[in-house]
Design an enzyme around this catalytic site. Structure first.
Site, PDB file in Angstrom:
ATOM      1  N   LYS A 197      10.236 -24.817 -20.694  1.00  0.00           N
ATOM      2  CA  LYS A 197      10.457 -25.566 -19.456  1.00  0.00           C
ATOM      3  C   LYS A 197      10.884 -27.009 -19.774  1.00  0.00           C
ATOM      4  CE  LYS A 197       7.301 -22.649 -16.838  1.00  0.00           C
ATOM      5  NZ  LYS A 197       5.956 -22.362 -16.335  1.00  0.00           N
ATOM      6  N   ASP A 209       5.713 -24.560  -7.795  1.00  0.00           N
ATOM      7  CA  ASP A 209       5.373 -23.143  -7.999  1.00  0.00           C
ATOM      8  C   ASP A 209       5.338 -22.390  -6.669  1.00  0.00           C
ATOM      9  OD1 ASP A 209       4.974 -22.105 -10.576  1.00  0.00           O
ATOM     10  OD2 ASP A 209       3.093 -23.213 -10.827  1.00  0.00           O
ATOM     11  N   GLN A 228       0.242 -24.820 -15.557  1.00  0.00           N
ATOM     12  CA  GLN A 228       0.559 -23.555 -16.237  1.00  0.00           C
ATOM     13  C   GLN A 228      -0.634 -22.597 -16.169  1.00  0.00           C
ATOM     14  OE1 GLN A 228       3.613 -22.816 -17.458  1.00  0.00           O
ATOM     15  NE2 GLN A 228       2.923 -20.787 -18.054  1.00  0.00           N
TER      16      GLN A 228
HETATM   17  N1  GUN Z   1       2.270 -18.359 -15.796  1.00  0.00           N
HETATM   18  C1  GUN Z   1       3.059 -17.253 -15.728  1.00  0.00           C
HETATM   19  N2  GUN Z   1       3.973 -17.384 -14.730  1.00  0.00           N
HETATM   20  C2  GUN Z   1       3.732 -18.577 -14.151  1.00  0.00           C
HETATM   21  C3  GUN Z   1       4.353 -19.267 -13.055  1.00  0.00           C
HETATM   22  O1  GUN Z   1       5.300 -18.797 -12.401  1.00  0.00           O
HETATM   23  N3  GUN Z   1       3.829 -20.490 -12.764  1.00  0.00           N
HETATM   24  C4  GUN Z   1       2.789 -21.019 -13.467  1.00  0.00           C
HETATM   25  N4  GUN Z   1       2.337 -22.221 -13.095  1.00  0.00           N
HETATM   26  N5  GUN Z   1       2.200 -20.405 -14.479  1.00  0.00           N
HETATM   27  C5  GUN Z   1       2.667 -19.192 -14.815  1.00  0.00           C
END
Ligand code: GUN
Length: 283
Positions: free
Chosen positions: A52, A119, A96
């Site tokens: 990211k 998110d 996360q």
């Molecule tokens: N862990 C796995 N997929 C995601 C997601 O889409 N957002 C977040 N914050 N954590 C994740």
């Protein structure tokens, strides 16, 4: 029958990322800012977070990572979110997942300001999604919808079956397809006759996290099959779909890797840019 279409998420993700980068370069003032909060040192999460970070840098989005130890308390985590909520250079906040077991992902989702919730997990955004209003919505289902549009796969009037009812994928996917006039069924571990149900789907979305769970018996001839699974197995990364045999039967399919995965990050950037645009309008 014609050959199945292999739906490349890489291609669409790259287009989306390029267009966001162009918009950012062409706009005066501060760039968009994304803050990622990571608690503990789960290795898979570490990989996603650094992907990211790199994607942000390439697009011209400023990113920061707040790392908290795995022993952090709920209060410490919420204080960090409060700090980022109050930081005007931060447009988007993402914590996360998964979090260590003693921490509540639901209270984190509710603590992030809805307009910084890239998110799309905040109850306000969930409500807007189901009500058909504008808001920030979860990146993976948004990416899947964009992919179906990109490849001209009809959503309106389609029968869609989603296997998996998570808050991250299954439920928001159902809402997005319903908004676009699909007839949607959400299946899960208690669903009877799952195979029969799946084989009625024009669009079959597998988000169960069980490697090669979807075999050709679950798939209608010519259906579109979207594989959200990414399980690490002895043979490497595996999706929820038994790809080679299903390829023989379906009309279109996403590979793993290179299908849904790249779209999640591209649409995280897209949500961050949307939050930045909205902040500019609010002034
Ligand atoms: N862990 C796995 N997929 C995601 C997601 O889409 N957002 C977040 N914050 N954590 C994740």
């Amino acid at each position: 029958m014609r050959d199945p279409v292999v739906l490349s998420g890489r291609e669409l993700a790259s287009e989306v990322r390029k267009s966001l980068a162009l918009e950012i370069t062409a706009t005066a003032g501060r760039p968009p800012g994304l803050a990622v909060v990571m608690v503990g040192d789960d290795p898979a999460s570490g990989v996603y977070v650094s992907m990211k970070e790199k994607a942000c840098a390439k697009a011209g989005i400023s990113s920061s990572i707040a790392r908290l130890p795995g022993t952090a308390t709920q209060d410490e985590l919420l204080r960090e979110i409060e700090r980022l909520n109050g930081d005007d250079s931060v447009d988007g906040i993402l914590c996360q997942l998964p979090l260590p077991g003693h921490l509540s992902p639901d209270s984190v989702a509710s603590a992030i300001l809805p307009w910084k919730d890239v998110d799309g997990f905040h109850p306000v955004n969930v409500g807007k999604l189901w009500r058909g209003e504008e808001g920030l919505f979860p990146c993976t289902p948004v990416g899947i919808t964009a992919m179906l549009d990109h490849y001209g796969i009809a959503i309106d009037g389609a029968r869609a079956v989603i296997v998996g009812r998570s808050n991250i994928v299954g439920k928001p996917m159902a809402a997005l397809l319903l908004r676009r006039h699909s007839t949607v069924t959400v299946a899960h571990s208690h669903t009877p006759d799952l195979q029969d149900l799946c084989s009625t789907a024009d669009i079959l979305i597998a988000a169960v996290g069980k490697p090669r769970f979807i075999t050709p018996d679950f798939v209608k001839y010519g259906a579109t099959v979207i594989d959200v699974g990414t399980s690490r197995t002895a043979d490497g990364l595996s999706g929820d779909v038994d790809y080679e045999p299903v390829l023989e039967k379906c009309g279109a399919i996403t590979p793993v890797p290179g299908g849904v995965g790249p779209l999640t990050i591209a649409f995280l950037l897209s949500n961050t840019v949307a939050a930045w645009r909205a902040a500019r309008i609010r002034g």
